[in-house]
Design a protein around this motif. Structure first.
Motif, PDB file in Angstrom:
ATOM      1  N   ALA A   1       0.843  -1.201   0.000  1.00 52.43           N
ATOM      2  CA  ALA A   1       0.000   0.000   0.000  1.00 52.43           C
ATOM      3  C   ALA A   1       0.879   1.252   0.000  1.00 52.43           C
ATOM      4  O   ALA A   1       0.597   2.230  -0.710  1.00 52.43           O
ATOM      5  CB  ALA A   1      -0.931  -0.012   1.208  1.00 52.43           C
TER       6      ALA A   1
ATOM      7  N   LEU B   1      -7.147   7.696  -3.464  1.00 51.09           N
ATOM      8  CA  LEU B   1      -6.587   8.324  -2.262  1.00 51.09           C
ATOM      9  C   LEU B   1      -5.596   9.422  -2.647  1.00 51.09           C
ATOM     10  O   LEU B   1      -5.597  10.515  -2.065  1.00 51.09           O
ATOM     11  CB  LEU B   1      -5.883   7.268  -1.396  1.00 51.09           C
ATOM     12  CG  LEU B   1      -5.253   7.782  -0.100  1.00 51.09           C
ATOM     13  CD1 LEU B   1      -6.308   8.356   0.834  1.00 51.09           C
ATOM     14  CD2 LEU B   1      -4.472   6.673   0.615  1.00 51.09           C
ATOM     15  N   MET B   2      -4.778   9.135  -3.676  1.00 52.02           N
ATOM     16  CA  MET B   2      -3.802  10.136  -4.112  1.00 52.02           C
ATOM     17  C   MET B   2      -4.498  11.422  -4.558  1.00 52.02           C
ATOM     18  O   MET B   2      -4.082  12.520  -4.194  1.00 52.02           O
ATOM     19  CB  MET B   2      -2.959   9.577  -5.256  1.00 52.02           C
ATOM     20  CG  MET B   2      -1.978  10.602  -5.801  1.00 52.02           C
ATOM     21  SD  MET B   2      -1.293  10.140  -7.378  1.00 52.02           S
ATOM     22  CE  MET B   2      -2.685  10.409  -8.454  1.00 52.02           C
TER      23      MET B   2
ATOM     24  N   LYS C   1       2.595   1.475  -3.588  1.00 50.94           N
ATOM     25  CA  LYS C   1       1.658   1.859  -4.653  1.00 50.94           C
ATOM     26  C   LYS C   1       1.345   3.348  -4.599  1.00 50.94           C
ATOM     27  O   LYS C   1       1.369   4.035  -5.623  1.00 50.94           O
ATOM     28  CB  LYS C   1       0.345   1.071  -4.498  1.00 50.94           C
ATOM     29  CG  LYS C   1       0.385  -0.314  -5.098  1.00 50.94           C
ATOM     30  CD  LYS C   1      -1.002  -0.938  -4.929  1.00 50.94           C
ATOM     31  CE  LYS C   1      -0.890  -2.439  -4.768  1.00 50.94           C
ATOM     32  NZ  LYS C   1      -2.126  -3.023  -4.252  1.00 50.94           N
ATOM     33  N   LEU C   2       1.032   3.845  -3.405  1.00 47.61           N
ATOM     34  CA  LEU C   2       0.696   5.264  -3.297  1.00 47.61           C
ATOM     35  C   LEU C   2       1.885   6.124  -3.723  1.00 47.61           C
ATOM     36  O   LEU C   2       1.727   7.130  -4.424  1.00 47.61           O
ATOM     37  CB  LEU C   2       0.282   5.609  -1.860  1.00 47.61           C
ATOM     38  CG  LEU C   2      -0.129   7.068  -1.631  1.00 47.61           C
ATOM     39  CD1 LEU C   2      -1.368   7.417  -2.441  1.00 47.61           C
ATOM     40  CD2 LEU C   2      -0.396   7.358  -0.155  1.00 47.61           C
TER      41      LEU C   2
ATOM     42  N   LEU D   1      -5.024  -1.051  -6.513  1.00 40.87           N
ATOM     43  CA  LEU D   1      -4.353   0.104  -7.101  1.00 40.87           C
ATOM     44  C   LEU D   1      -5.336   1.257  -7.277  1.00 40.87           C
ATOM     45  O   LEU D   1      -4.984   2.421  -7.115  1.00 40.87           O
ATOM     46  CB  LEU D   1      -3.742  -0.290  -8.453  1.00 40.87           C
ATOM     47  CG  LEU D   1      -2.798   0.738  -9.085  1.00 40.87           C
ATOM     48  CD1 LEU D   1      -1.571   0.932  -8.223  1.00 40.87           C
ATOM     49  CD2 LEU D   1      -2.383   0.290 -10.486  1.00 40.87           C
TER      50      LEU D   1
ATOM     51  N   SER E   1      -5.616   3.259  -4.186  1.00 40.19           N
ATOM     52  CA  SER E   1      -4.450   4.138  -4.038  1.00 40.19           C
ATOM     53  C   SER E   1      -4.584   5.360  -4.928  1.00 40.19           C
ATOM     54  O   SER E   1      -4.250   6.477  -4.536  1.00 40.19           O
ATOM     55  CB  SER E   1      -3.170   3.384  -4.399  1.00 40.19           C
ATOM     56  OG  SER E   1      -2.984   2.295  -3.550  1.00 40.19           O
ATOM     57  N   LEU E   2      -5.086   5.135  -6.140  1.00 43.32           N
ATOM     58  CA  LEU E   2      -5.245   6.240  -7.088  1.00 43.32           C
ATOM     59  C   LEU E   2      -6.239   7.266  -6.559  1.00 43.32           C
ATOM     60  O   LEU E   2      -5.981   8.479  -6.570  1.00 43.32           O
ATOM     61  CB  LEU E   2      -5.707   5.691  -8.441  1.00 43.32           C
ATOM     62  CG  LEU E   2      -5.764   6.693  -9.587  1.00 43.32           C
ATOM     63  CD1 LEU E   2      -4.373   7.161  -9.947  1.00 43.32           C
ATOM     64  CD2 LEU E   2      -6.438   6.072 -10.815  1.00 43.32           C
TER      65      LEU E   2
ATOM     66  N   LEU F   1       2.408   6.139  -7.550  1.00 45.60           N
ATOM     67  CA  LEU F   1       1.451   7.027  -8.213  1.00 45.60           C
ATOM     68  C   LEU F   1       1.825   8.489  -7.992  1.00 45.60           C
ATOM     69  O   LEU F   1       1.705   9.313  -8.907  1.00 45.60           O
ATOM     70  CB  LEU F   1       0.037   6.751  -7.689  1.00 45.60           C
ATOM     71  CG  LEU F   1      -0.533   5.384  -8.107  1.00 45.60           C
ATOM     72  CD1 LEU F   1      -1.820   5.095  -7.364  1.00 45.60           C
ATOM     73  CD2 LEU F   1      -0.764   5.344  -9.609  1.00 45.60           C
TER      74      LEU F   1
ATOM     75  N   THR G   1      -4.244  -4.782  -1.286  1.00 46.05           N
ATOM     76  CA  THR G   1      -4.949  -3.513  -1.448  1.00 46.05           C
ATOM     77  C   THR G   1      -5.026  -3.235  -2.948  1.00 46.05           C
ATOM     78  O   THR G   1      -4.185  -3.710  -3.702  1.00 46.05           O
ATOM     79  CB  THR G   1      -4.186  -2.365  -0.783  1.00 46.05           C
ATOM     80  OG1 THR G   1      -2.877  -2.316  -1.352  1.00 46.05           O
ATOM     81  CG2 THR G   1      -4.076  -2.558   0.706  1.00 46.05           C
TER      82      THR G   1
END
Lengths: 572, 201
Positions: free
Chosen positions: A65, B17-18, A68-69, B11, B14-15, A72, B9
């Motif tokens: 996790a 959340l970003m 990945k964050l 992807l 995550s995207l 990105l 989790t």
């Protein structure tokens, strides 16, 4: 000297209450302070992002996790930097960045390093400085803190050790990354950063979306115009200082009066360097119930810190050899320093910023006397003198595991840590995480100085080697400061630094997470008379010695070739 | 208990959340701080700009300017020629011969301009600042230039020394006493204007 003492007092006085607040806000209890205020925002954020913030993750899921964050975020920042010329919030019409500089910058900020191979006031738009950079300046320290929480939860917390004590449990839940991250951001970092940003704006740090101000200077015989770059600077400088980030709005960072206008702003920014790293010791001690262990760790860190600061002040109050016989006798080294701060507050900052992996500067390290340069390097080699947010304490725990291994063998016991057996798999990863540092730093330094034309030194001879060494050390330590005369905006520097940045960030952060989870899943042996007592003065001393010995073994030779040799050329 | 563990989790999460975090931290937070600062501290927020008596922007109290004329106090050596968009220190090491040469040049200039002698020069007149736009010099460095300015402006020395004192900042608990060169020169100019046309405002 009064100001130096005042800053120490302020850090301790503010870190204690902040640490207690963090302990209550970030633990796993049902209730936390100011729930009524924060909980609605948290729920909204979880819903908007569509994440499950309740279930606890395995260490692998937690680590993925995180990765990945960050992957990105690197892509987002890289894109924004390259395309900034076409994007809004660009009143000064700044063009896009070349791909290699943009990649280095994105990785540098995504690893909490903030090493800069560009000058922000001329080469970044307001969108890049805020949307890309400020975002990373919040997310990366909060991630370091989150991983520390996960490690503390399974490895240190007395409650969890008791839970796992009877039978071996695999796999172990280490917590939920999203929950740790969001709570850290909303309940701790955003409120503190907002207060500090407003204080800095009051002191004179620009805070506007207007473009640069062009004006005609008083003595137009010299130049017809002066351009004063501005922007939403205060919001960035606050989190830059608080989040062990260090990447500033202006090229020469907090030496620039627009970024650090007054002696009072300098005190605020200096205290911000150390505030969270020290508060975290308090928070972890309270949350895990291991106050004595954390006191011992804090004592070692404070001893290293005071030694570094004292040496730095001595160094910079000495004259600069280049001014010998020219400047008034007994003048301090003022090359690269600002009049309003003077040598002592410049030395304090240099010492604290290299201890905490922050990397902001209020004076130019390249122009320090050789002793001062050596102190900045040693601070970054050790990198656990309080250290970066979360990762400083994680790094210390790595050394602690190694000391437990060595210590157990010394007293003739099977190696163990807090009753958990340390076996081959754990020791292999602990060693790798520790040894990667000299391998990467010295390997890349050797390569850069061996291949002609790559280094781009601005200073000759021994100091030239120090410049190259400093750059890779700063990258691996996720510090971000530099001996800035180095011509570092080249594909070679950008790409090799990316390697040092990534290895230096994620290996020493995630390997301990894995080790903690492996250890937590093992059966606890009941503590007996002969077990290693980690709260004892002897063990605290052993850990400190391990830190000193490992770093001297790794880096003493190169220090002799750099700053020590430079000092010897002055004939004393 | 193990069944409730999260082992993966997505992807996409995550995207999303970003995006949420980037809007909150990278747009909303700077906007709130910048708006509040603009309302609370409008002068500081826009760069601490200085105006002359005609209302023209002549500089910022936080940014030093280059001075050449004999009637002006001069600031410290600057590796950026006082251009804030190119702000920089010299980054020369004490062991670098270039720094020694630069300093010897500077000493010759100061000897000619202000009659200072080697071995007695305030160090901030020889050492370049970190930012390249340091707005300050030490009181000693200002006093060393006072006789020349007094002569060039036809002002008595005590008047110039008073002006230095009035432009000295940070004499309290924090920081080092520092003379703001631009404020000092501006005050001397305004004084000259007022004396030339006492009836004017």
């Amino acid at each position: 000297m009064n100001e130096v003492i005042l800053c120490h007092a302020l850090v301790i006085g503010l870190a204690l209450p902040l640490g207690l607040y963090m302990a209550r806000s970030l633990n796993d209890d049902r209730k936390a302070p100011l729930d009524g205020l924060f909980r609605p925002f948290e729920s909204m954020l979880y819903r908007l992002a569509g994440i499950d913030a309740q279930r606890t993750m395995t260490w692998q899921a937690y680590a993925w996790a995180v990765l990945k964050l960050h992957l990105l975020l690197v892509l987002l920042a890289w894109g924004v930097f390259m395309a900034q010329g076409l994007l809004p919030l660009n009143p000064d019409g700044v063009a896009g960045m070349p791909w290699d500089t943009a990649l280095h910058t994105a990785v540098s900020f995504a690893t909490n390093t903030n090493q800069q191979h560009y000058s922000g006031q001329a080469q970044l738009s307001y969108l890049s400085q805020t949307f890309a950079i400020v975002t990373l300046q919040f997310v990366t320290p909060a991630t370091g803190l989150a991983v520390l929480l996960a490690i503390a939860r399974v490895l240190l917390s007395k409650a969890s050790v008791a839970r796992f004590s009877e039978t071996a449990v695999q796999p172990v839940g280490v917590g939920n990354y999203y929950r740790d991250l969001v709570r850290t951001l909303l309940r701790v970092m955003l409120p503190v950063a907002t207060v500090v940003a407003l204080l800095l704006a009051w002191q004179g740090v620009p805070s506007t979306y207007q473009g640069a101000q062009t004006l005609q200077p008083l003595d137009s015989a010299v130049t017809e115009s002066q351009v004063i770059p501005r922007g939403p600077v205060a919001s960035m400088v606050a989190i830059k200082q608080l989040g062990t980030n260090g990447g500033g709005w202006y090229g020469p960072n907090s030496s620039v009066p627009l970024e650090n206008p007054t002696p009072l702003s300098n005190v605020i920014e200096s205290v911000s360097l150390l505030l969270f790293p020290v508060a975290l010791l308090v928070a972890v001690g309270v949350m895990t119930g291991r106050r004595r262990l954390m006191t011992g760790i804090g004592a070692v860190m404070l001893a290293f810190s005071l030694a570094s600061t004292a040496a730095m002040i001595v160094s910079e109050k000495m004259p600069n050899a280049a001014f010998e016989g020219l400047a008034a006798a007994g003048s301090p080294n003022m090359e690269g320093k600002e009049v309003r701060f003077g040598p002592e507050m410049s030395a304090l900052w240099a010492s604290w910023t290299t201890q905490t992996s922050n990397g902001s500067v209020n004076a130019m390290h390249d122009s320090f006397n050789p002793l001062g340069g050596a102190v900045t390097l040693m601070d970054m080699f050790v990198n656990v003198t309080f250290g970066g947010i979360g990762v400083g304490l994680i790094g210390y725990l790595l050394y602690l595991m190694l000391a437990a291994f060595v210590g157990s063998l010394m007293i003739g016991r099977a190696p163990e840590l807090l009753g958990k057996p340390l076996e081959t798999r754990e020791i292999r990863w602990i060693s790798l995480a520790i040894l990667a540092q000299p391998l990467v730093i010295l390997g890349l330094t050797a390569l850069a100085v061996a291949l002609p034309g790559l280094a781009g030194n601005s200073n000759p001879a021994f100091h030239g080697l120090s410049q190259v060494l400093y750059e890779y050390t700063s990258a691996f330590a996720n510090n971000g400061s530099g001996f800035e005369g180095l011509g570092d905006d080249t594909p070679w520097w950008n790409l090799t630094c990316v390697i040092a940045l990534l290895v230096g960030r994620f290996l020493p952060m995630l390997a301990p997470l894995a080790v903690a989870a492996w250890l937590a899943g093992k059966r606890t042996a009941p503590a007996g008379r002969g077990s290693l007592d980690m709260d004892s003065g002897a063990f605290v001393g052993l850990t400190a010695s391990v830190i000193v010995i490992i770093n001297l073994l790794g880096f003493l030779p190169v220090l002799v070739l750099g700053p020590v040799a430079e000092q010897l050329t002055f004939g004393f | 208990m193990n069944t409730s563990l999260m082992t993966r989790t997505s992807l996409l999460a995550s995207l999303r959340l970003m995006v949420v975090l980037a809007v909150l931290l990278g747009l909303l937070y700077p906007f709130v701080v910048t708006t509040l600062s603009g309302l609370l501290f409008p002068h500081q927020a826009s760069g601490s700009l200085l105006y002359d008596s005609q209302g023209n922007v002549v500089g910022s109290t936080l940014v030093g300017q280059p001075f050449l004329g004999a009637q002006y106090f001069h600031g410290r050596p600057s590796a950026a020629d006082y251009a804030p968009d190119a702000a920089a220190g010299s980054n020369l090491a004490p062991s670098n011969p270039v720094l020694r040469e630069r300093t010897l040049d500077e000493v010759r200039t100061l000897q000619e301009r202000d009659g200072l002698s080697a071995g007695e020069i305030p160090v901030d007149l020889l050492a370049a600042s970190g930012s390249g736009i340091d707005p300050h010099i030490t009181p000693a460095a200002a006093l060393a230039q006072a006789p020349r300015v007094s002569q060039a402006r036809g002002l008595p020395l005590p008047a110039v020394e008073n002006a230095i004192q009035a432009a000295t900042e940070y004499t309290g608990l924090l920081g080092e006493p520092a003379v703001n060169v631009l404020r000092l020169n501006l005050a001397l100019n305004e004084r000259a204007l007022n004396e030339r046309s006492p009836t004017d405002e």
